[in-house]
Design a protein around this motif. Structure first.
Motif, PDB file in Angstrom:
ATOM      1  N   CYS A 235      44.187   7.335  37.665  1.00  0.00           N
ATOM      2  CA  CYS A 235      45.310   8.253  37.911  1.00  0.00           C
ATOM      3  C   CYS A 235      44.771   9.580  38.421  1.00  0.00           C
ATOM      4  CB  CYS A 235      46.085   8.464  36.608  1.00  0.00           C
ATOM      5  SG  CYS A 235      47.458   9.627  36.718  1.00  0.00           S
ATOM      6  N   THR A 236      45.531  10.241  39.261  1.00  0.00           N
ATOM      7  CA  THR A 236      45.225  11.605  39.696  1.00  0.00           C
ATOM      8  C   THR A 236      46.390  12.498  39.305  1.00  0.00           C
ATOM      9  OG1 THR A 236      43.777  10.967  41.526  1.00  0.00           O
ATOM     10  CG2 THR A 236      44.843  13.110  41.687  1.00  0.00           C
ATOM     11  N   GLY A 237      46.060  13.675  38.783  1.00  0.00           N
ATOM     12  CA  GLY A 237      47.115  14.592  38.381  1.00  0.00           C
ATOM     13  C   GLY A 237      46.658  16.026  38.432  1.00  0.00           C
ATOM     14  N   THR A 238      47.517  16.922  37.967  1.00  0.00           N
ATOM     15  CA  THR A 238      47.258  18.361  37.998  1.00  0.00           C
ATOM     16  C   THR A 238      47.057  18.881  36.575  1.00  0.00           C
ATOM     17  OG1 THR A 238      48.676  18.551  39.950  1.00  0.00           O
ATOM     18  CG2 THR A 238      48.174  20.581  38.748  1.00  0.00           C
ATOM     19  N   VAL A 239      46.018  19.690  36.398  1.00  0.00           N
ATOM     20  CA  VAL A 239      45.733  20.267  35.087  1.00  0.00           C
ATOM     21  C   VAL A 239      46.804  21.290  34.741  1.00  0.00           C
ATOM     22  CG1 VAL A 239      44.087  21.603  33.731  1.00  0.00           C
ATOM     23  CG2 VAL A 239      43.255  19.878  35.359  1.00  0.00           C
ATOM     24  N   GLU A 240      47.484  21.049  33.620  1.00  0.00           N
ATOM     25  CA  GLU A 240      48.576  21.940  33.211  1.00  0.00           C
ATOM     26  C   GLU A 240      48.154  22.932  32.138  1.00  0.00           C
ATOM     27  OE1 GLU A 240      52.067  19.794  32.008  1.00  0.00           O
ATOM     28  OE2 GLU A 240      52.915  20.010  34.004  1.00  0.00           O
ATOM     29  N   THR A 241      47.361  22.493  31.170  1.00  0.00           N
ATOM     30  CA  THR A 241      46.932  23.383  30.087  1.00  0.00           C
ATOM     31  C   THR A 241      45.460  23.125  29.765  1.00  0.00           C
ATOM     32  OG1 THR A 241      47.547  21.867  28.293  1.00  0.00           O
ATOM     33  CG2 THR A 241      49.245  23.404  29.053  1.00  0.00           C
ATOM     34  N   VAL A 242      44.782  24.192  29.337  1.00  0.00           N
ATOM     35  CA  VAL A 242      43.408  24.098  28.837  1.00  0.00           C
ATOM     36  C   VAL A 242      43.340  24.962  27.587  1.00  0.00           C
ATOM     37  CG1 VAL A 242      40.973  24.526  29.306  1.00  0.00           C
ATOM     38  CG2 VAL A 242      42.471  23.764  31.168  1.00  0.00           C
ATOM     39  N   THR A 243      43.094  24.335  26.437  1.00  0.00           N
ATOM     40  CA  THR A 243      43.093  25.047  25.166  1.00  0.00           C
ATOM     41  C   THR A 243      41.729  24.930  24.511  1.00  0.00           C
ATOM     42  OG1 THR A 243      45.433  24.511  24.875  1.00  0.00           O
ATOM     43  CG2 THR A 243      44.242  25.310  22.940  1.00  0.00           C
ATOM     44  N   TYR A 244      41.100  26.060  24.258  1.00  0.00           N
ATOM     45  CA  TYR A 244      39.784  26.086  23.640  1.00  0.00           C
ATOM     46  C   TYR A 244      39.933  25.982  22.131  1.00  0.00           C
ATOM     47  CZ  TYR A 244      35.277  27.979  22.084  1.00  0.00           C
ATOM     48  OH  TYR A 244      34.063  28.164  21.472  1.00  0.00           O
ATOM     49  N   VAL A 245      39.247  24.987  21.505  1.00  0.00           N
ATOM     50  CA  VAL A 245      39.320  24.815  20.050  1.00  0.00           C
ATOM     51  C   VAL A 245      37.917  24.655  19.468  1.00  0.00           C
ATOM     52  CG1 VAL A 245      41.679  23.935  19.864  1.00  0.00           C
ATOM     53  CG2 VAL A 245      39.832  22.361  20.424  1.00  0.00           C
TER      54      VAL A 245
ATOM     55  N   VAL B 288      46.955  16.829  31.616  1.00  0.00           N
ATOM     56  CA  VAL B 288      46.996  16.568  33.058  1.00  0.00           C
ATOM     57  C   VAL B 288      48.322  15.892  33.369  1.00  0.00           C
ATOM     58  CG1 VAL B 288      45.956  15.297  34.972  1.00  0.00           C
ATOM     59  CG2 VAL B 288      44.491  16.376  33.246  1.00  0.00           C
ATOM     60  N   ARG B 289      49.067  16.441  34.317  1.00  0.00           N
ATOM     61  CA  ARG B 289      50.374  15.903  34.687  1.00  0.00           C
ATOM     62  C   ARG B 289      50.226  14.930  35.851  1.00  0.00           C
ATOM     63  NH1 ARG B 289      55.351  15.852  32.288  1.00  0.00           N
ATOM     64  NH2 ARG B 289      55.028  18.044  31.718  1.00  0.00           N
ATOM     65  N   PRO B 290      50.497  13.622  35.624  1.00  0.00           N
ATOM     66  CA  PRO B 290      50.461  12.660  36.729  1.00  0.00           C
ATOM     67  C   PRO B 290      51.646  12.860  37.661  1.00  0.00           C
ATOM     68  CG  PRO B 290      50.303  11.592  34.575  1.00  0.00           C
ATOM     69  CD  PRO B 290      50.782  12.992  34.352  1.00  0.00           C
TER      70      PRO B 290
END
Length: 375
Positions: free
Chosen positions: A313-323, A331-333
């Motif tokens: 699948c290819t998609g767009t990165v929507e959120t990145v959360t550092y934990v 990632v939104r397909p």
């Protein structure tokens, strides 16, 4: 050491207590009016095994434990401990240890007196009582606190005293009902290590109840995942996490990503799923050979990144959360489907808005028929 001055009937211990014993539960059933709390639950627990009942509220895990303990009588079924049928015995005649979430310590007694109390009830001679209390407090690191009252202890120390009180007479089986639920995470982690160490050192059989997935995975030799009064899967932590047999287990144990599609190919070696997003996802062989709609499940930590256009699948990165040691990424397909969740090492985070491909090893992907959509 202080002497106890408590008037109480002597409890006769069950025969041959002191080491771990097997537990056999057969077709246990319990109803409350029209509600079935436990529905034909069966399992075999080996001597010295640590087994956890894991499930959400109302799944039947605590009711099953209470029936084993004798605090709740089953409508039908049987409970055998070490070859001895205890189904209709009173709790005090089963010779089992019990640790509750509430510490239930006697506030007017010292640590030493609280731990010694079960031995006094059983008529253990004073010299033996002193020896066993001392050994048990040493194992739990509580010897220096033996003269303190419960109010002078932290929550974690109080729970260790409650654990010692259950361990001191060496019961064949210890039953624990969410004993760490009231503690903060750091204390829970510490006590998990201590509980597992003591269980292994003494060779005890432990039956444990929790709703905390991580706690179950850390402590258990095997886990019974319960839902609606039944066992969905009874297996080792690794098998449950890596080879779930139902979508519920896949989601409950690891918050799996579910990817819908059609089964395009099925061999003895693999399944090939044509996803609704258009990509092809290779997975482990499907349990049944039926065609039609399926759901592929893969844990967030088992999905990797690859160049856009590659992978399933290819998609767009929507959120990145550092934990801390990792980052959580969504990632939104294409096509408005639900985002795919990933857990990646902290140094490998993609940029927001970046186009990325997603990949997974076939061994990490489970496939289930989707009966709601023609599977």
């Amino acid at each position: 050491m202080p002497e106890l001055d408590v008037k109480a009937p002597v409890i006769t211990p069950a025969p041959d207590t002191g080491t771990g014993k097997p537990v056999s539960v057969t077709a246990l059933r319990k109803t409350y009016g029209a509600v079935t709390a436990v529905d034909e639950v069966s399992m075999e627990i080996a001597a010295g095994e640590f087994v956890t009942f894991l499930g959400a509220s109302g799944s039947g895990k605590t009711t099953t434990l209470m029936m084993i303990a004798g605090f709740c009588e089953p409508d039908s079924g049987s409970i055998v401990v070490g070859g001895r049928d205890v189904t209709r015995l009173a709790p005090q005649k089963r010779g089992l240890g019990f640790v509750f979430q509430q510490y239930l310590l006697f506030p007017h007694m010292s640590v030493w007196e609280n731990v010694a109390f079960p031995l006094q009830l059983r008529g253990v001679p004073k010299a033996e009582l002193r020896r066993r209390v001392g050994e048990t407090l040493d194992m739990a690191g509580l010897s220096a606190m033996s003269r303190r009252r419960p109010r002078e202890l932290s929550g974690g120390q109080q729970q260790r005293v409650a654990l010692c009180r259950a361990l001191v007479y060496r019961p064949p089986v210890i039953l624990m009902d969410e004993p760490l639920g009231a503690l903060d995470k750091k204390l829970r982690d510490q006590l998990q290590t201590e509980i597992k160490r003591l269980q292994q050192e003494l060779g005890l059989t432990v039956v444990y109840v929790t709703h905390d997935q991580e706690e179950a995975l850390v402590l258990s030799d095997r886990i019974a995942v319960m839902r609606d009064g039944r066992i969905d899967q009874f297996d080792t932590p690794r098998e449950l996490f890596e080879r779930p047999r139902t979508p519920f287990v896949a989601d409950f144990l690891g918050a799996a990503n579910f990817l819908d599609g059609h089964l395009e190919e099925r061999t003895d070696d693999h399944s090939l799923v044509r996803l609704d997003t258009g990509g092809l996802l290779k997975a482990r062989p499907q349990a049944d050979r039926g065609a039609g709609r399926v759901r592929a499940a893969v844990q967030p930590g088992r999905i990797g990144l690859c160049p856009a256009g590659d992978g399933f699948c290819t998609g767009t990165v929507e959120t990145v959360t550092y934990v801390g040691t990792l980052v959580r990424v969504t990632v939104r397909p294409p096509g408005g489907t639900d985002p795919v969740r990933l857990e990646l090492p902290a140094g490998r985070a993609p940029a927001l808005g970046e186009r990325v491909g997603l990949t997974a090893e076939p061994a990490d992907v489970s496939v289930f028929s989707d009966p709601e959509n023609g599977g």
